[in-house]
Design an enzyme around this catalytic site. Structure first.
Site, PDB file in Angstrom:
ATOM      1  N   LYS A  84       0.829  -1.213   0.000  1.00  0.00           N
ATOM      2  CA  LYS A  84       0.000   0.000   0.000  1.00  0.00           C
ATOM      3  C   LYS A  84       0.864   1.263   0.000  1.00  0.00           C
ATOM      4  O   LYS A  84       0.556   2.247  -0.678  1.00  0.00           O
ATOM      5  CB  LYS A  84      -0.932   0.010   1.221  1.00  0.00           C
ATOM      6  CG  LYS A  84      -2.266  -0.659   0.956  1.00  0.00           C
ATOM      7  CD  LYS A  84      -3.189   0.265   0.175  1.00  0.00           C
ATOM      8  CE  LYS A  84      -4.551  -0.317  -0.071  1.00  0.00           C
ATOM      9  NZ  LYS A  84      -4.797  -0.862  -1.372  1.00  0.00           N
TER      10      LYS A  84
ATOM     11  N   LYS B 256      -7.003 -15.656 -13.453  1.00  0.00           N
ATOM     12  CA  LYS B 256      -8.384 -15.745 -12.979  1.00  0.00           C
ATOM     13  C   LYS B 256      -9.093 -14.399 -13.081  1.00  0.00           C
ATOM     14  O   LYS B 256      -8.461 -13.361 -13.273  1.00  0.00           O
ATOM     15  CB  LYS B 256      -8.412 -16.282 -11.555  1.00  0.00           C
ATOM     16  CG  LYS B 256      -7.657 -15.447 -10.555  1.00  0.00           C
ATOM     17  CD  LYS B 256      -7.821 -16.063  -9.177  1.00  0.00           C
ATOM     18  CE  LYS B 256      -7.400 -15.067  -8.120  1.00  0.00           C
ATOM     19  NZ  LYS B 256      -7.682 -15.460  -6.774  1.00  0.00           N
TER      20      LYS B 256
ATOM     21  N   LYS C  39     -10.322  -7.761 -10.828  1.00  0.00           N
ATOM     22  CA  LYS C  39     -10.916  -6.442 -11.028  1.00  0.00           C
ATOM     23  C   LYS C  39     -10.341  -5.701 -12.229  1.00  0.00           C
ATOM     24  O   LYS C  39     -10.864  -4.663 -12.614  1.00  0.00           O
ATOM     25  CB  LYS C  39     -10.716  -5.604  -9.769  1.00  0.00           C
ATOM     26  CG  LYS C  39     -11.737  -5.961  -8.700  1.00  0.00           C
ATOM     27  CD  LYS C  39     -11.680  -4.966  -7.569  1.00  0.00           C
ATOM     28  CE  LYS C  39     -12.390  -5.511  -6.349  1.00  0.00           C
ATOM     29  NZ  LYS C  39     -11.763  -5.125  -5.117  1.00  0.00           N
TER      30      LYS C  39
END
Ligand code: TRP
Length: 329
Positions: free
Chosen positions: A111, A194, A197
């Site tokens: 982050k 897979k 988003k």
């Protein structure tokens, strides 16, 4: 009955990969365990959403999970910030969480790299808040994906440390948990990997028919088989895997045969796939819309969850305060 706790980040809508993954897990767990499912809105403040986005995302995620079958009668479904006890528990737990270990957490480092202009204290103590969510209800099990394993490991460490410092076995040390292989992994539309988003790769439960059609028609394939009975290439296998969850077995077999005989037309196959996904999505989508329009129902669900969650939280907090020496005069 064993307890399960799981937090849901209110970011983005559910896609088919989530539906056949996390959601299916939740539906099974709610039959087998005493489940606490909550929307982690405190956690999402670490990325500074606008107030409208935060609220809309919480609503959307709640409506989507309810539409998928999460049942407020069977599980405790609540919004994290409706249970302020978790903030106090997190404060208390933070006293025994060390800067070094928090800084070394992979999710913190990731982050900090993604949002270098916003490396706030909430990001640093994210695992402490998450631990508090979990031990607040004395969870035995926490369903976690790969990306959350370290956070759960921190939870185990913090809970164990508390028990050690205060010479108690008050907190259960939670286990990570998933139904694993039983689930189909839903691939994306971009040929490999897979469903996630990233742009264009996912089909969302809330997607309109047109959007689904467009995405499927653009899905990656290959240049077509040239030899009889050749094995499916990855992008084609991915489309077949999607078909296997939304289409009839006959349809799947039809396109497998066409591929084997080198007569496959990907345009036809995609058209069929899009149609079947739309058919599959329609009732869920309608339900999402109906729930979102029903303010009375939503507020009833939220209030019910809040009351059940707070009951459990208040008991824990009372015990914890007493254990650490904050006693009533
Ligand atoms: N960190 C989790 C995620 O990003 C969300 C979360 C918050 C959570 N608190 C939790 C998950 C407690 C499980 C248990 O997905």
């Amino acid at each position: 009955m064993q307890k399960v706790v799981s937090g849901i980040r209110p970011t983005g809508n559910l896609h088919l990969g989530n539906y056949f993954g996390a959601v299916k897990n939740f539906l099974r767990m709610q039959e087998e365990y005493n489940c606490y499912f909550f929307i982690a809105d405190y956690h999402s403040l670490t990325t500074h959403p606008t107030p409208e986005n935060l609220h809309n995302n919480v609503r959307q995620v709640l409506a989507e999970y309810l539409a998928c079958g999460l049942d407020p009668e069977k599980s405790t479904i609540y919004i994290q910030s409706d249970v302020p006890e978790v903030a106090e528990l997190s404060l208390l737990m933070s006293m025994n969480a060390y800067l070094g270990e928090l800084e070394r957490t992979t999710s913190f480092k990731d982050k900090a790299r993604q949002q270098p202009e916003n490396v706030n204290a909430g990001l640093l103590t994210y695992p402490v808040l998450m631990a508090s969510d979990i031990i607040m209800h004395n969870a035995d099990k926490v369903p976690v994906g790969k990306d959350q394993e370290q956070n759960l490991e921190m939870t185990r460490k913090f809970a164990g440390r508390f028990n050690h410092i205060y010479k108690t076995d008050y907190f259960t040390i939670p286990q990570s948990f998933n139904y694993g292989e039983a689930l189909v992994k839903i691939p994306g539309l971009d040929g490999s990997g897979k469903m996630g988003k990233s742009e264009g790769n996912g089909i969302y439960l809330a997607d309109e028919a047109k959007a689904i059609q467009k995405k499927v028609m653009r899905a990656v394939t290959d240049s077509g088989p040239t030899e009889m009975n050749s094995p499916l290439t990855e992008p084609v296998q991915n489309l077949i895997t999607l078909m296997e969850v939304v289409s009839t077995p006959d349809t799947v077999q039809y396109f497998r045969d066409k591929y084997a005989s080198c007569e496959i037309r990907y345009g036809d196959m995609k058209k069929q796939l899009a149609e079947d996904i739309i058919k599959f999505n329609a009732p869920i989508r309608e339900k999402i819309e109906a729930i979102k329009a029903d303010e009375a129902y939503l507020s009833k669900v939220v209030a019910m969850g809040r009351d059940k969650a707070r009951e459990s939280a208040q008991k824990t907090l009372k015990d914890v305060r007493s254990i650490i020496g904050i006693k009533q005069f």
